[in-house]
Design a protein around this motif. Structure first.
Motif, mmCIF file in Angstrom:
data_model
loop_
_atom_site.group_PDB
_atom_site.id
_atom_site.type_symbol
_atom_site.label_atom_id
_atom_site.label_comp_id
_atom_site.label_asym_id
_atom_site.label_seq_id
_atom_site.Cartn_x
_atom_site.Cartn_y
_atom_site.Cartn_z
ATOM 1 N N LYS A 290 -30.095 -15.280 -6.332
ATOM 2 C CA LYS A 290 -29.760 -16.692 -6.125
ATOM 3 C C LYS A 290 -29.767 -17.070 -4.645
ATOM 4 N N GLN A 291 -29.827 -16.073 -3.779
ATOM 5 C CA GLN A 291 -29.824 -16.357 -2.346
ATOM 6 C C GLN A 291 -31.111 -17.064 -1.949
ATOM 7 N N PRO A 292 -31.007 -18.094 -1.132
ATOM 8 C CA PRO A 292 -32.222 -18.806 -0.721
ATOM 9 C C PRO A 292 -33.038 -17.965 0.267
ATOM 10 N N ASN A 293 -34.324 -18.194 0.269
ATOM 11 C CA ASN A 293 -35.264 -17.587 1.224
ATOM 12 C C ASN A 293 -35.253 -16.065 1.222
ATOM 13 N N THR B 175 -33.091 -19.764 -7.101
ATOM 14 C CA THR B 175 -31.890 -20.306 -6.458
ATOM 15 C C THR B 175 -31.410 -21.557 -7.196
ATOM 16 N N TYR B 176 -32.261 -22.136 -8.001
ATOM 17 C CA TYR B 176 -31.908 -23.295 -8.821
ATOM 18 C C TYR B 176 -31.196 -22.766 -10.066
ATOM 19 N N GLU C 116 -31.797 -19.951 -17.348
ATOM 20 C CA GLU C 116 -32.823 -19.952 -18.390
ATOM 21 C C GLU C 116 -33.625 -18.656 -18.401
ATOM 22 N N LEU C 117 -34.050 -18.215 -17.226
ATOM 23 C CA LEU C 117 -34.963 -17.072 -17.165
ATOM 24 C C LEU C 117 -34.287 -15.717 -17.003
#
Length: 168
Positions: free
Chosen positions: A74-77, A139-140, A146-147
């Protein structure tokens, strides 16, 4: 009259012979059925002892570890290296799942083992493909749920369902 007596006695002997034959046949079939039921009961007891009593804690513990590792996605980048490290750690957890949980199923039933192994392998493949798919933004939160979360939950449930449906 003597011919009739001889025919009657011969018929009585034939009927008695058929009765003995069918009694032996029924006894053998019943004995074979009892052996099959005993084997099935033995396999179910073995499943309960080996897997459910002793290894189910490993199952839950390893899936908890996998979930904790997946949260890192979930961490961005995240860099490709970070994703590879996460995927490698998840692969190690799946190896532990195999060795500490479902390898014991080989002692019980090969098809049960293969069924559980296939479910775990499909989940691992799905996670790896999802991690490295550039079109997926994990991250969304809704996309992650869902996945990743739903697939993980469904697979965990399917594995437990397969174990509890097992009838020898």
């Amino acid at each position: 009259m003597s011919i009739l007596d001889i025919a009657f006695k011969a018929a009585t002997v034939c009927i008695a012979g058929f009765n003995v034959y069918f009694a032996v046949k029924i006894f053998r079939l019943k004995d074979k059925k009892d052996e099959t039921e005993k084997e099935r009961d033995r396999k179910i007891q073995l499943l309960k002892t080996l897997v459910l009593d002793h290894n189910l804690k490993n199952y839950h513990s390893i899936f908890d570890d996998i979930e904790q590792q997946l949260i890192l996605l979930k961490q961005p980048n995240l860099s490709t290296i970070d994703k590879q490290n996460i995927d490698t750690q998840i692969a190690d957890y799946f190896i532990q799942l195999r060795s500490k949980f479902y390898d014991a199923l080989l002692a019980i039933d090969d098809s049960l083992y293969e069924s559980i192994k296939d479910k775990a392998d499909c989940l691992q493949t799905h996670i790896t493909n999802t991690i490295f798919d550039p079109g997926i933004n994990l991250t969304y939160q809704p996309k992650f749920d869902e996945l990743i979360t739903q697939k993980l939950t469904i697979t965990k449930t399917e594995i437990i369902r397969t174990l509890f449906k097992y009838r020898g």
